[in-house]
Design a protein around this motif. Sequence first.
Motif, PDB file in Angstrom:
ATOM      1  N   GLY A 215       0.806  -1.208   0.000  1.00  0.00           N
ATOM      2  CA  GLY A 215       0.000   0.000   0.000  1.00  0.00           C
ATOM      3  C   GLY A 215       0.839   1.257   0.000  1.00  0.00           C
ATOM      4  N   VAL A 216       0.266   2.322  -0.555  1.00  0.00           N
ATOM      5  CA  VAL A 216       0.876   3.649  -0.576  1.00  0.00           C
ATOM      6  C   VAL A 216      -0.185   4.641  -0.143  1.00  0.00           C
ATOM      7  CG1 VAL A 216       1.837   5.471  -2.047  1.00  0.00           C
ATOM      8  CG2 VAL A 216       2.515   3.079  -2.405  1.00  0.00           C
ATOM      9  N   GLU A 233     -19.465  12.622  -7.457  1.00  0.00           N
ATOM     10  CA  GLU A 233     -20.038  13.244  -8.652  1.00  0.00           C
ATOM     11  C   GLU A 233     -19.498  12.608  -9.925  1.00  0.00           C
ATOM     12  OE1 GLU A 233     -19.344  17.409  -8.465  1.00  0.00           O
ATOM     13  OE2 GLU A 233     -20.508  17.701  -6.599  1.00  0.00           O
ATOM     14  N   ARG A 234     -18.234  12.175  -9.905  1.00  0.00           N
ATOM     15  CA  ARG A 234     -17.602  11.598 -11.085  1.00  0.00           C
ATOM     16  C   ARG A 234     -17.779  10.086 -11.161  1.00  0.00           C
ATOM     17  NH1 ARG A 234     -12.987  14.736 -13.130  1.00  0.00           N
ATOM     18  NH2 ARG A 234     -12.994  16.810 -12.205  1.00  0.00           N
ATOM     19  N   GLY A 235     -18.351   9.487 -10.120  1.00  0.00           N
ATOM     20  CA  GLY A 235     -18.528   8.040 -10.123  1.00  0.00           C
ATOM     21  C   GLY A 235     -17.283   7.263  -9.751  1.00  0.00           C
ATOM     22  N   VAL A 236     -16.302   7.931  -9.128  1.00  0.00           N
ATOM     23  CA  VAL A 236     -15.083   7.243  -8.689  1.00  0.00           C
ATOM     24  C   VAL A 236     -15.386   6.472  -7.399  1.00  0.00           C
ATOM     25  CG1 VAL A 236     -12.706   7.544  -7.908  1.00  0.00           C
ATOM     26  CG2 VAL A 236     -13.613   8.989  -9.740  1.00  0.00           C
ATOM     27  N   PRO A 237     -15.054   5.176  -7.345  1.00  0.00           N
ATOM     28  CA  PRO A 237     -15.476   4.348  -6.200  1.00  0.00           C
ATOM     29  C   PRO A 237     -14.580   4.446  -4.976  1.00  0.00           C
ATOM     30  CG  PRO A 237     -14.328   2.984  -7.776  1.00  0.00           C
ATOM     31  CD  PRO A 237     -14.377   4.363  -8.374  1.00  0.00           C
ATOM     32  N   TYR A 238     -14.453   5.638  -4.382  1.00  0.00           N
ATOM     33  CA  TYR A 238     -13.742   5.755  -3.113  1.00  0.00           C
ATOM     34  C   TYR A 238     -14.472   4.964  -2.034  1.00  0.00           C
ATOM     35  CZ  TYR A 238     -10.280   9.449  -4.013  1.00  0.00           C
ATOM     36  OH  TYR A 238      -9.203  10.157  -4.435  1.00  0.00           O
ATOM     37  N   ILE A 239     -13.716   4.340  -1.138  1.00  0.00           N
ATOM     38  CA  ILE A 239     -14.277   3.680   0.040  1.00  0.00           C
ATOM     39  C   ILE A 239     -13.879   4.519   1.246  1.00  0.00           C
ATOM     40  CG2 ILE A 239     -14.325   1.572   1.425  1.00  0.00           C
ATOM     41  CD1 ILE A 239     -13.442   0.051  -1.076  1.00  0.00           C
ATOM     42  N   GLY A 240     -14.841   4.945   2.015  1.00  0.00           N
ATOM     43  CA  GLY A 240     -14.544   5.794   3.167  1.00  0.00           C
ATOM     44  C   GLY A 240     -15.384   7.049   3.097  1.00  0.00           C
ATOM     45  N   PRO A 241     -15.059   8.088   3.878  1.00  0.00           N
ATOM     46  CA  PRO A 241     -13.876   8.135   4.751  1.00  0.00           C
ATOM     47  C   PRO A 241     -14.084   7.404   6.073  1.00  0.00           C
ATOM     48  CG  PRO A 241     -15.097  10.174   4.907  1.00  0.00           C
ATOM     49  CD  PRO A 241     -15.799   9.341   3.880  1.00  0.00           C
ATOM     50  N   PHE A 242     -12.993   6.909   6.639  1.00  0.00           N
ATOM     51  CA  PHE A 242     -12.995   6.271   7.938  1.00  0.00           C
ATOM     52  C   PHE A 242     -12.061   7.048   8.862  1.00  0.00           C
ATOM     53  CE2 PHE A 242     -13.485   2.684   4.887  1.00  0.00           C
ATOM     54  CZ  PHE A 242     -14.800   2.367   5.180  1.00  0.00           C
ATOM     55  N   MET A 243     -12.346   7.033  10.164  1.00  0.00           N
ATOM     56  CA  MET A 243     -11.445   7.635  11.149  1.00  0.00           C
ATOM     57  C   MET A 243     -10.599   6.524  11.770  1.00  0.00           C
ATOM     58  SD  MET A 243     -11.865  10.784  10.863  1.00  0.00           S
ATOM     59  CE  MET A 243     -10.706  11.216  12.172  1.00  0.00           C
ATOM     60  N   GLN A 244      -9.295   6.749  11.828  1.00  0.00           N
ATOM     61  CA  GLN A 244      -8.381   5.768  12.384  1.00  0.00           C
ATOM     62  C   GLN A 244      -7.365   6.472  13.266  1.00  0.00           C
ATOM     63  OE1 GLN A 244      -6.813   2.784   9.679  1.00  0.00           O
ATOM     64  NE2 GLN A 244      -8.399   3.215   8.179  1.00  0.00           N
ATOM     65  N   GLN A 245      -6.493   5.660  13.909  1.00  0.00           N
ATOM     66  CA  GLN A 245      -5.428   6.199  14.750  1.00  0.00           C
ATOM     67  C   GLN A 245      -4.108   5.555  14.359  1.00  0.00           C
ATOM     68  OE1 GLN A 245      -6.613   5.531  18.849  1.00  0.00           O
ATOM     69  NE2 GLN A 245      -7.274   7.646  19.028  1.00  0.00           N
ATOM     70  N   ALA A 246      -3.092   6.387  14.166  1.00  0.00           N
ATOM     71  CA  ALA A 246      -1.755   5.888  13.864  1.00  0.00           C
ATOM     72  C   ALA A 246      -0.936   5.866  15.150  1.00  0.00           C
ATOM     73  CB  ALA A 246      -1.077   6.786  12.829  1.00  0.00           C
ATOM     74  N   PHE A 260      -9.951   5.113   0.405  1.00  0.00           N
ATOM     75  CA  PHE A 260      -9.125   4.422  -0.561  1.00  0.00           C
ATOM     76  C   PHE A 260      -9.975   3.809  -1.666  1.00  0.00           C
ATOM     77  CE2 PHE A 260     -10.193   1.457   2.770  1.00  0.00           C
ATOM     78  CZ  PHE A 260     -10.413   0.249   2.145  1.00  0.00           C
ATOM     79  N   LEU A 261      -9.284   3.466  -2.779  1.00  0.00           N
ATOM     80  CA  LEU A 261      -9.933   2.935  -3.974  1.00  0.00           C
ATOM     81  C   LEU A 261      -9.758   1.433  -4.089  1.00  0.00           C
ATOM     82  CD1 LEU A 261      -8.542   5.741  -6.185  1.00  0.00           C
ATOM     83  CD2 LEU A 261     -10.963   5.249  -6.027  1.00  0.00           C
ATOM     84  N   GLY A 262      -8.935   0.871  -3.283  1.00  0.00           N
ATOM     85  CA  GLY A 262      -8.587  -0.536  -3.390  1.00  0.00           C
ATOM     86  C   GLY A 262      -7.135  -0.678  -3.014  1.00  0.00           C
ATOM     87  N   TYR A 263      -6.517  -1.787  -3.442  1.00  0.00           N
ATOM     88  CA  TYR A 263      -5.144  -2.043  -3.047  1.00  0.00           C
ATOM     89  C   TYR A 263      -4.147  -1.803  -4.178  1.00  0.00           C
ATOM     90  CZ  TYR A 263      -7.665  -4.243   0.750  1.00  0.00           C
ATOM     91  OH  TYR A 263      -8.516  -4.477   1.795  1.00  0.00           O
ATOM     92  N   ASP A 264      -4.605  -1.274  -5.328  1.00  0.00           N
ATOM     93  CA  ASP A 264      -3.695  -1.073  -6.443  1.00  0.00           C
ATOM     94  C   ASP A 264      -3.504   0.404  -6.792  1.00  0.00           C
ATOM     95  OD1 ASP A 264      -6.248  -0.706  -7.319  1.00  0.00           O
ATOM     96  OD2 ASP A 264      -6.023  -1.827  -9.196  1.00  0.00           O
ATOM     97  N   MET A 265      -4.057   1.315  -5.984  1.00  0.00           N
ATOM     98  CA  MET A 265      -3.843   2.749  -6.158  1.00  0.00           C
ATOM     99  C   MET A 265      -3.584   3.374  -4.800  1.00  0.00           C
ATOM    100  SD  MET A 265      -6.547   3.992  -9.081  1.00  0.00           S
ATOM    101  CE  MET A 265      -5.772   5.617  -9.150  1.00  0.00           C
ATOM    102  N   GLN A 302      -7.885  12.300 -12.533  1.00  0.00           N
ATOM    103  CA  GLN A 302      -9.265  12.437 -12.068  1.00  0.00           C
ATOM    104  C   GLN A 302      -9.385  12.161 -10.573  1.00  0.00           C
ATOM    105  OE1 GLN A 302     -12.004   9.990 -14.265  1.00  0.00           O
ATOM    106  NE2 GLN A 302     -13.590  10.091 -12.710  1.00  0.00           N
ATOM    107  N   VAL A 303      -8.737  11.102 -10.117  1.00  0.00           N
ATOM    108  CA  VAL A 303      -8.883  10.662  -8.730  1.00  0.00           C
ATOM    109  C   VAL A 303      -8.181  11.598  -7.749  1.00  0.00           C
ATOM    110  CG1 VAL A 303      -8.197   8.857  -7.101  1.00  0.00           C
ATOM    111  CG2 VAL A 303      -9.253   8.234  -9.269  1.00  0.00           C
ATOM    112  N   TYR A 304      -6.980  12.075  -8.114  1.00  0.00           N
ATOM    113  CA  TYR A 304      -6.170  12.836  -7.174  1.00  0.00           C
ATOM    114  C   TYR A 304      -6.100  14.329  -7.492  1.00  0.00           C
ATOM    115  CZ  TYR A 304      -4.768   8.077  -6.096  1.00  0.00           C
ATOM    116  OH  TYR A 304      -4.779   6.740  -5.770  1.00  0.00           O
ATOM    117  N   HIS A 305      -6.950  14.789  -8.418  1.00  0.00           N
ATOM    118  CA  HIS A 305      -7.003  16.212  -8.787  1.00  0.00           C
ATOM    119  C   HIS A 305      -5.641  16.707  -9.289  1.00  0.00           C
ATOM    120  CE1 HIS A 305     -10.626  16.973  -5.855  1.00  0.00           C
ATOM    121  NE2 HIS A 305     -10.819  15.955  -6.658  1.00  0.00           N
ATOM    122  N   LEU A 306      -4.975  15.921 -10.117  1.00  0.00           N
ATOM    123  CA  LEU A 306      -3.647  16.259 -10.602  1.00  0.00           C
ATOM    124  C   LEU A 306      -3.705  16.990 -11.941  1.00  0.00           C
ATOM    125  CD1 LEU A 306      -1.867  12.871  -9.800  1.00  0.00           C
ATOM    126  CD2 LEU A 306      -1.627  15.011  -8.529  1.00  0.00           C
TER     127      LEU A 306
END
Length: 367
Positions: A215-216, A233-246, A260-265, A302-306
């Motif tokens: 993961g990255v 709005e764009r139909g991008v399948p983000y999962i979340g948001p979730f709150m976590q603790q590091a 996140f979008l999955g394990y390959d992005m 599209q996903v990262y507003h680049l």
Amino acid sequence: MRISDLSRLTGVSIRSLRYYEEKELLSPARTENGYREYEVEDVERVRKIQFYLQLGVRTEELAHLFHNCAGFPGNGNPSCAEDAIAFYESKLLEIRRQKQLLETAERDISHIIAHWEEMRQYEPIGKRGSKQMLMLDHVTFAVRDLDATVHKLTKETGVRFSAPVEAIPGARGQVAYLGKGFLEVIAEEDSDKLRNTELGTGFAEFAERQEGIFGVALEVSGGLASFIDDAKERGVPYIGPFMQQAPLSDGLHIQFGTAFLGYDMPWLIEYEQSRAWDSPFRLSGIEVSTANLSATAQQYRQVYHLSAPVPIGEAAYEWQLDRGGIRLIQQEQGQPGFSAVTIADKEREYRIEFVPEAGMTITQSSL
């Protein structure tokens, strides 16, 4: 004395005094016209009753001891010694248990206060409306031999890792803090436990198939919510948001939101507080292999507003983020996804990749 006088002298309500009588803790005399008449000794008796009730003693227990011991618990004739000893020993045990609970609570609350005292020293980030930034934050390796991998990374690059922790339930990991980002190395420890969560299952399936970059994460400031809203709005399948603790090496935690979008992005995180570590290293870049360079580049934009990437020859694109960079590489053969990560100090850059035949390889170049 009348019940009103007893109430005034003890601070106990008339209603409670009547309740004590009902439970046979008080036995006032009655005058000819039916009024309750209390003795001076009843003042002390009521105070004793209050004391024991505050300790959690039930009225039935008090009544039993009052009657059997001909007085307050602990007094009276010697025949009540066994009952009195048993009573006081049980209460002493309860007090000790309560004391232990309170000491634990005091210690935990002290740690919580220390955590928040530290957190308020950091400048809040991620407010919507502030400048939006995207930064390479951390990279997670899935390996089979944690100790050997950490030893090799330390020996060949000089990075230092924290002590092992349970990074995911069922997996052991170690972290190297690199300035504002970090490297995380994780190995499966308990397959059944690991597969109890969605993240653990994803890690187990990846780790059992290959060693590599699992993961990255890219840190967002300026509002994770804006990425999620736009994705919907764009139909991008983000999962979340979730709150976590590091978890941190000092035992504290940093709260963050993630999507996140999955394990390959790369997935996105936004910390509640900014945090930096003392390290000569930094995460300088991540490489991603793809069989369709133009399509993947469009997806990343599209996903990262680049903005449009910079071409690197005919088979690669590159983005420089606010911290670190992403390079897409055309690769017809092999598994698409994260292929290498680079870290750097002031003098050298280290490229870390996983080759099926050779395992983890580290090459270095001068800056």
